[in-house]
Design a protein around this motif. Structure first.
Motif, PDB file in Angstrom:
ATOM      1  N   VAL A 155       0.929  -1.162   0.004  1.00 47.87           N
ATOM      2  CA  VAL A 155       0.102   0.112   0.142  1.00 47.87           C
ATOM      3  C   VAL A 155       1.009   1.333   0.012  1.00 47.87           C
ATOM      4  CG1 VAL A 155      -1.841   1.536   1.293  1.00 47.87           C
ATOM      5  CG2 VAL A 155      -1.844  -1.224   1.033  1.00 47.87           C
ATOM      6  N   GLY A 156       1.844   1.304   0.823  1.00 47.00           N
ATOM      7  CA  GLY A 156       2.688   2.486   0.951  1.00 47.00           C
ATOM      8  C   GLY A 156       3.538   2.503  -0.318  1.00 47.00           C
ATOM      9  N   THR A 157       4.173   1.528  -0.596  1.00 51.14           N
ATOM     10  CA  THR A 157       4.924   1.499  -1.948  1.00 51.14           C
ATOM     11  C   THR A 157       4.304   2.076  -3.237  1.00 51.14           C
ATOM     12  OG1 THR A 157       6.286  -0.263  -0.916  1.00 51.14           O
ATOM     13  CG2 THR A 157       6.494   0.306  -3.495  1.00 51.14           C
ATOM     14  N   SER A 158       2.988   1.718  -3.231  1.00 51.31           N
ATOM     15  CA  SER A 158       2.107   1.985  -4.502  1.00 51.31           C
ATOM     16  C   SER A 158       1.709   3.424  -4.376  1.00 51.31           C
ATOM     17  CB  SER A 158       0.828   1.052  -4.406  1.00 51.31           C
ATOM     18  OG  SER A 158       1.191  -0.322  -4.787  1.00 51.31           O
ATOM     19  N   PHE A 159       1.310   3.783  -3.032  1.00 52.71           N
ATOM     20  CA  PHE A 159       1.015   5.395  -2.872  1.00 52.71           C
ATOM     21  C   PHE A 159       2.146   6.260  -3.491  1.00 52.71           C
ATOM     22  CE2 PHE A 159       0.854   9.379  -0.769  1.00 52.71           C
ATOM     23  CZ  PHE A 159      -0.500   9.690  -1.236  1.00 52.71           C
ATOM     24  N   ALA A 160       3.439   5.894  -2.962  1.00 57.35           N
ATOM     25  CA  ALA A 160       4.672   6.677  -2.973  1.00 57.35           C
ATOM     26  C   ALA A 160       4.907   6.483  -4.682  1.00 57.35           C
ATOM     27  CB  ALA A 160       5.648   5.879  -2.095  1.00 57.35           C
ATOM     28  N   LYS A 161       4.678   5.589  -5.254  1.00 55.79           N
ATOM     29  CA  LYS A 161       5.350   5.542  -6.805  1.00 55.79           C
ATOM     30  C   LYS A 161       4.046   6.357  -7.351  1.00 55.79           C
ATOM     31  CE  LYS A 161       5.938   1.419  -8.376  1.00 55.79           C
ATOM     32  NZ  LYS A 161       5.926  -0.073  -8.364  1.00 55.79           N
ATOM     33  N   GLY A 162       2.696   6.107  -6.925  1.00 56.98           N
ATOM     34  CA  GLY A 162       1.851   6.924  -7.759  1.00 56.98           C
ATOM     35  C   GLY A 162       2.092   8.507  -7.514  1.00 56.98           C
ATOM     36  N   PHE A 163       2.332   9.050  -6.295  1.00 55.32           N
ATOM     37  CA  PHE A 163       2.439  10.231  -6.094  1.00 55.32           C
ATOM     38  C   PHE A 163       3.625  11.045  -6.689  1.00 55.32           C
ATOM     39  CE2 PHE A 163       3.686  14.095  -3.718  1.00 55.32           C
ATOM     40  CZ  PHE A 163       2.512  14.584  -3.305  1.00 55.32           C
ATOM     41  N   ALA A 164       4.747   9.969  -6.808  1.00 54.10           N
ATOM     42  CA  ALA A 164       5.978  10.384  -7.458  1.00 54.10           C
ATOM     43  C   ALA A 164       5.814  10.495  -9.057  1.00 54.10           C
ATOM     44  CB  ALA A 164       7.190   9.621  -7.052  1.00 54.10           C
ATOM     45  N   LEU A 165       5.030   9.576  -9.525  1.00 53.62           N
ATOM     46  CA  LEU A 165       4.774   9.470 -10.978  1.00 53.62           C
ATOM     47  C   LEU A 165       4.215  10.740 -11.284  1.00 53.62           C
ATOM     48  CD1 LEU A 165       5.264   7.840 -13.751  1.00 53.62           C
ATOM     49  CD2 LEU A 165       3.205   6.412 -13.086  1.00 53.62           C
ATOM     50  N   ALA A 166       3.002  11.020 -10.775  1.00 54.74           N
ATOM     51  CA  ALA A 166       2.143  11.997 -11.048  1.00 54.74           C
ATOM     52  C   ALA A 166       2.753  13.328 -11.253  1.00 54.74           C
ATOM     53  CB  ALA A 166       0.786  12.091 -10.051  1.00 54.74           C
ATOM     54  N   ARG A 167       3.790  13.765 -10.278  1.00 55.68           N
ATOM     55  CA  ARG A 167       4.370  14.974 -10.384  1.00 55.68           C
ATOM     56  C   ARG A 167       6.037  14.758 -10.792  1.00 55.68           C
ATOM     57  NH1 ARG A 167       0.790  14.147  -6.662  1.00 55.68           N
ATOM     58  NH2 ARG A 167      -0.499  15.826  -6.117  1.00 55.68           N
ATOM     59  N   ASN A 168       6.431  13.765 -11.305  1.00 56.87           N
ATOM     60  CA  ASN A 168       7.570  13.600 -12.025  1.00 56.87           C
ATOM     61  C   ASN A 168       8.663  13.704 -10.820  1.00 56.87           C
ATOM     62  OD1 ASN A 168       9.514  12.863 -13.970  1.00 56.87           O
ATOM     63  ND2 ASN A 168       9.785  15.030 -14.523  1.00 56.87           N
ATOM     64  N   LEU A 169       8.651  13.068  -9.746  1.00 57.21           N
ATOM     65  CA  LEU A 169       9.540  13.283  -8.553  1.00 57.21           C
ATOM     66  C   LEU A 169      10.427  12.174  -8.458  1.00 57.21           C
ATOM     67  CD1 LEU A 169       7.141  15.011  -5.900  1.00 57.21           C
ATOM     68  CD2 LEU A 169       8.621  16.018  -7.315  1.00 57.21           C
ATOM     69  N   PRO A 170      11.729  12.141  -7.866  1.00 55.80           N
ATOM     70  CA  PRO A 170      12.350  11.001  -7.604  1.00 55.80           C
ATOM     71  C   PRO A 170      11.827  10.162  -6.371  1.00 55.80           C
ATOM     72  CG  PRO A 170      13.471  12.883  -6.809  1.00 55.80           C
ATOM     73  CD  PRO A 170      12.307  13.497  -7.742  1.00 55.80           C
ATOM     74  N   LEU A 171      11.968   8.883  -6.465  1.00 56.69           N
ATOM     75  CA  LEU A 171      11.591   7.986  -5.528  1.00 56.69           C
ATOM     76  C   LEU A 171      12.948   7.483  -4.587  1.00 56.69           C
ATOM     77  CD1 LEU A 171       9.194   5.269  -7.065  1.00 56.69           C
ATOM     78  CD2 LEU A 171       8.912   6.803  -4.985  1.00 56.69           C
ATOM     79  N   ILE A 172      12.531   7.301  -3.209  1.00 52.74           N
ATOM     80  CA  ILE A 172      13.902   7.040  -2.502  1.00 52.74           C
ATOM     81  C   ILE A 172      13.251   5.821  -1.502  1.00 52.74           C
ATOM     82  CG2 ILE A 172      15.228   7.610  -0.691  1.00 52.74           C
ATOM     83  CD1 ILE A 172      14.845  10.517  -1.326  1.00 52.74           C
ATOM     84  N   GLU A 173      13.838   4.441  -1.759  1.00 53.20           N
ATOM     85  CA  GLU A 173      13.549   3.351  -0.890  1.00 53.20           C
ATOM     86  C   GLU A 173      14.405   3.526   0.434  1.00 53.20           C
ATOM     87  OE1 GLU A 173      15.377  -0.190  -1.600  1.00 53.20           O
ATOM     88  OE2 GLU A 173      15.893   0.285  -3.591  1.00 53.20           O
ATOM     89  N   VAL A 174      13.685   3.121   1.206  1.00 52.46           N
ATOM     90  CA  VAL A 174      14.462   2.891   2.619  1.00 52.46           C
ATOM     91  C   VAL A 174      14.133   1.639   3.376  1.00 52.46           C
ATOM     92  CG1 VAL A 174      14.279   4.146   4.958  1.00 52.46           C
ATOM     93  CG2 VAL A 174      14.011   5.520   2.986  1.00 52.46           C
TER      94      VAL A 174
END
Length: 333
Positions: A89-108
């Motif tokens: 759930v958290g990963t999918s939300f983060a990916k969607g939010f980043a994709l919609a705004r063309n932002l880099p993703l950081i895995e922790v």
């Protein structure tokens, strides 16, 4: 510098945080009461609750931080370890939010984040330091040489310390989550009232499965002899069990500090909120001449602020991941 949105969803808490230039502006946590009646976390129910909570929690974090969505420059998220459905759930939300705004993703890595929570507020540890990371799922002694140069030098062979606390609570008939209740009752009891065995594990590793069994048999036998035993001895039992768990942890921590010649010592994870552990650690620090670092209570249990600060340090070195990333229930340290 950067403004980072962080998402934590590894188990049963949905959390979002905003970090700006290394400063935590908000840290919102939604707990899940749905598990109380089952006496433990139900993975399917946890993932459903994350789905319900993630958007409101993120909106609250952004509002509390007094920023706009357009100010966010990167998205950090817990990739693992944890419950796979919850992580998804958290990963999918983060990916969607980043994709919609063309932002880099950081895995922790969730366990790295627990350690790096010490860098949210002052005083911050000096490298190298040892961190005793204790939670319901993990018990580790980690040698921390740098923000991302960490080595596990001791860990549990079976069950975690947090699980021992929770199992004890269940044996005693206390409601879930039981660990904090054991701690609360222990403050009123006599830690020397009852004696529980100390596992004889070589090196820096731990074991708590045998201790759990001994507590189970102890309570069973005492109740047979006296049906009112628990009612009349609850605080002393909790104090005695807590004393044994904490002394097991700190004996190994002292051994590690001497072995690696380290005088800066930290604790992290949900069990680091335990008052007994905190007090015993302070006492040992005085004896061993340690400099001790204990996080604020809000950064002990699972929270997104620790993901945010870990994400911030990864952002500074350009350590990003792609949209093809997947969560991992088990993740290499």
């Amino acid at each position: 510098m950067a403004t980072i949105l962080a998402i934590e969803s590894s188990c049963d808490e949905t959390s979002a945080s905003i970090c700006k230039d290394g400063e935590i502006l908000s840290n919102i946590i939604a707990t899940q009461a749905v598990h109380h009646k089952y006496g433990g976390v139900v993975p399917e129910l946890a993932s459903r609750a994350h789905q319900q909570n993630v958007i409101p929690v993120v909106e609250d974090a952004i509002s509390t931080a007094k920023i706009n969505k357009k100010d966010i420059q990167a998205v950090a998220f817990t990739r693992g370890p944890g419950l796979l459905g919850s992580l998804l759930v958290g990963t999918s939300f983060a990916k969607g939010f980043a994709l919609a705004r063309n932002l880099p993703l950081i895995e922790v890595n969730h366990m790295h984040a627990h350690i790096l929570a010490h860098f949210i507020d002052d005083p911050r540890p000096e490298f190298p330091f040892l961190c005793l990371t204790v939670s319901g799922g993990h018990t580790q002694i980690v040698l921390v040489r740098d923000y991302f140069d960490m080595e596990i030098v001791g860990e549990t062979n079976d069950d975690a310390a947090g699980e021992a606390f929770d199992k004890t609570a269940k044996i005693l008939g206390l409601p879930y989550p039981g660990g904090p209740l054991v701690d609360k009752l222990a403050r009123e009891g006599n830690a020397s009232a009852f004696s529980f065995p100390e596992p004889q594990i070589p090196g820096l590793n731990f074991s708590f499965s045998g201790l759990k069994t001994s507590i189970l048999y102890f309570v069973r036998d005492k109740k047979k002899a006296d049906p009112d035993f628990l009612k009349n001895n609850m605080t002393d039992i909790c104090a005695s069990v807590q004393h044994r768990i904490v002394t097991i942890l700190l004996k190994k921590l002292k051994q590690a500090a001497r072995q690696y010649h380290v005088s800066h010592v930290a604790i992290a994870g949900g069990v680091s909120a335990n008052s007994g552990l905190r007090q015993y650690l302070q006492d040992m620090a005085a004896e061993e001449n340690w400099q001790v670092y204990i996080p604020a209570f809000q950064y002990c249990t699972d929270n997104a602020a620790m993901i945010a600060i870990a994400g911030y340090y990864k952002y500074l070195r350009g350590d990003f991941t792609g949209q093809d990333i997947s969560p991992l229930a088990r993740m290499n340290f």
